[in-house]
Write an enzyme that holds these catalytic residues in place. Structure first.
Site, PDB file in Angstrom:
ATOM      1  N   ASP A 212      49.532  37.611  45.836  1.00 17.33           N
ATOM      2  CA  ASP A 212      50.244  38.609  45.042  1.00 17.33           C
ATOM      3  C   ASP A 212      49.383  39.008  43.836  1.00 17.33           C
ATOM      4  O   ASP A 212      49.345  38.289  42.872  1.00 17.33           O
ATOM      5  CB  ASP A 212      51.623  38.100  44.609  1.00 17.33           C
TER       6      ASP A 212
ATOM      7  N   GLU B 243      42.665  29.219  37.070  1.00 19.24           N
ATOM      8  CA  GLU B 243      43.380  29.578  38.293  1.00 19.24           C
ATOM      9  C   GLU B 243      42.490  30.326  39.278  1.00 19.24           C
ATOM     10  O   GLU B 243      42.598  30.167  40.485  1.00 19.24           O
ATOM     11  CB  GLU B 243      44.589  30.446  37.934  1.00 19.24           C
TER      12      GLU B 243
END
Length: 602
Positions: free
Chosen positions: A348, A555
């Site tokens: 996403d 991340e």
């Protein structure tokens, strides 16, 4: 219309659980609505659930954006807040706040937040992991370089920083929290991701295996099993606003990793019913797609499809702004369905799901049969077959071996492109999306754009010696990857398209590196192993360089340059970071690091 089983929380009744049960009575009604949508495969717009707490926090989120402006605004923060008082009391106080031209003055908003809410994240408290050792016995024996070993121990120590458990107040007053009352401690991802996440947890578990933290890993899986038991699927994350979708199905892979390290068959036996239940979730209702190949054979494959058609609460202000360009409510509802389904993919977001890479409203997630989802489910079937055999259930083992062969056949019939030597996503005709309809395969519907996911089946193929046709298959895929343009100085790009979405170029993500590296390294090809080691070295160096500069694990990373932090996407880079830590430790365990090899960027 098919009838979907309703899952009710299995907890012993105590007076202290009364509020918990009342809270879940609302969720039970929502589950009925969601199950109806899952049974009616033609329903492109699932029903609108209602949760009073989430609805209020979304209003707060919207008003906070008006007050503070979009710069550095974090929409998720507001739906993660915990109430200090009952909802009705808090809503009444909110209604009395002064508004100038419809905007709450910043000072009043801040006093309201301070007086009526705990800080975001206060619903979780630190939990000291009992099985953590500063330097576990047998830790990374192949890491000979002292600098790299010191760094690896620092990454290992981050498990303590990320260890949490649900606060007592969440269990005693669940109606005041969006956090779900998980029964055991967990490792969170990091940053604003203050809760347990589904597919992140697989790479966290992989890292915990390297760190010899087997009990911590089992606790994570037990929490995911609890979600499966309560909701009928593993949620995207452990928040009430994530109940409408799942994430890539890697639960069986976590159980497998723990079993292979510990030999704990009792743990497998406890987990086994949930693994079978999850397989059913992904192979029925709205997730199931039937397609007929050019030889007339019918195949059952799976897709992502969230049970949601409204703005995602954690990103509601963003979703509403994006949807504002759409002209009517049905188009907006479809967009909300597609973006929630895009979140279910884990990617996403990416141009992979979009018909126009520059326009997020062109998401068509539910009209795509994804390569990687079906590769994961192929592995689920092999895992269940293996576990059933270990448990002495030969009929179930045979059943899932048969299912795995059927899916493998479907993947080669529908996804495999012999000109590109890659597996390609298949786009359905959007006018026919119900599960009763049998789609006719058309070669032109394969998406011939290059994504890292085109190579994920090689990762799951290594779990079954019969899954790769012959040695030349690996060589063909290897050559295709080498020509793909995905490999950069700091690792593998998720995609070639530069759309500004965070799962497109030039972003590199730990899970994609790890699956492709492991797919090649375990393939039996010496040339593939050499490439896998080269990619691992690139990825380890960029992680080290960023950590050496900032003292943080991130991340995502920018693969165009060693040590570059990933910045594409709607939010700032997040640190922590669970799956990056796990992949670093896993790669160091597999490939080691010689004493004479430099870790600094080359």
């Amino acid at each position: 219309m098919a009838v979907t089983k309703i899952f009710i929380p299995k907890i012993p009744f105590k007076v202290s659980h009364l509020c918990y049960l009342l809270f879940f009575s609302i969720l039970l009604l929502l589950e009925i609505s969601a199950s109806t949508a899952a049974g009616d495969c033609a329903a492109d717009s699932p029903p609108e659930p209602s949760n009073p707490l989430i609805a209020f926090l979304q209003r707060l989120q919207s008003d906070a954006l008006k007050t503070l402006g979009p710069e550095s605004f974090n929409s998720k923060l507001y739906v993660d807040l915990s109430l200090k008082h009952d909802l009705a009391f808090t809503e009444a106080a909110f209604a009395t706040l002064p508004r100038i031209n419809g905007i709450i003055p910043a000072s009043y908003l801040q006093r309201f937040l301070d007086g009526y809410f705990g800080e975001a994240g206060s619903d979780l408290v630190y939990a000291e992991p009992d099985d953590f050792e500063p330097e576990p016995e047998g830790f990374l024996p192949k890491v000979e370089n002292s600098v790299v070993r010191a760094w690896a121990l620092q990454v290992h120590s981050l498990w303590k920083n990320l260890s949490r458990k649900v606060s007592d107040d969440v269990k005693e007053r669940p109606e005041r929290h969006t956090l779900l009352p998980l029964p055991e401690p967990m490792i969170i991802a990091g940053g604003v991701f203050r809760e347990l996440y589904y597919w992140d947890s697989y790479w966290i578990v992989r890292g915990l295996m390297v760190s010899k933290m087997y009990d911590t890993a089992k606790a994570i899986v037990n929490n995911l099993l609890w979600l499966m038991d309560v909701y009928g699927h593993v949620l995207n994350g452990a928040r009430a606003y994530y109940t409408n979708r799942s994430q890539p199905p890697l639960l069986s892979s976590m159980v497998m990793e723990i079993y292979m390290k510990t030999g704990d068959l009792a743990f497998v036996n406890k987990s086994f019913p949930s693994l079978v239940k999850e397989h059913t979730f992904w192979n029925s209702g709205i997730h199931k797609v039937m397609i007929r190949d050019l030889q007339g054979h019918e195949h059952s494959l799976s897709r992502y499809f969230a049970m949601w058609n409204k703005p995602r609460p954690e990103s509601a202000t963003n979703d509403e702004e994006t949807a504002s360009k759409l002209l009517n409510s049905s188009d907006k509802e479809n967009f909300y369905l597609q973006i929630a389904s895009g979140a279910e993919t884990g990617w996403d977001f990416s141009s992979r799901w979009m018909s126009n890479a520059s326009d997020l409203t062109t998401l068509l997630t539910t009209s795509i049969i994804p390569v990687d989802l079906n590769a994961f489910l192929y592995k689920v079937e092999l895992d269940i077959a293996f576990f059933a055999k270990q448990l002495g259930d030969i009929p179930t083992s045979d059943k899932f071996l048969t299912a795995s062969r059927a899916r493998l056949s479907a993947m080669y019939s529908i996804f495999w492109n012999k000109e590109m030597n890659q597996w390609l996503d298949y786009w359905l005709n959007t006018s026919n999306r119900d599960c009763e309809y049998i789609h006719q395969f058309e070669a032109r519907n394969q998406n011939d754009k290059i994504f890292a996911s085109n190579f994920i089946p090689l990762w799951t193929s290594r779990h079954n010696s019969g899954s790769v046709e012959d040695g030349t298959m690996v060589e063909r895929v290897l050559q295709s990857f080498q020509k793909s343009g995905l490999l950069y100085p700091a690792g593998i790009a998720a995609a070639l398209s530069k759309s500004g979405q965070q799962w497109d170029f030039p972003m590199g993500w730990a899970p994609l590196q790890h699956m492709i590296i492991e797919g090649f390294s375990k393939s039996g090809s010496k040339a593939a192993w050499t490439l896998a080691e080269d990619i691992a070295i690139r990825w380890l160096r960029t992680n080290y360089a960023a950590y050496n500069t900032s003292g943080k694990m991130y991340e995502k990373y920018d693969v165009e340059g060693c040590g570059k932090i990933g910045t594409e996407g709607v939010y700032k880079p997040k640190t922590g970071f669970g799956w990056s830590n796990g992949v670093v430790l896993s790669l160091l365990e597999e490939f080691g690091w010689p004493s004479d090899r430099e870790i600094a960027c080359q």
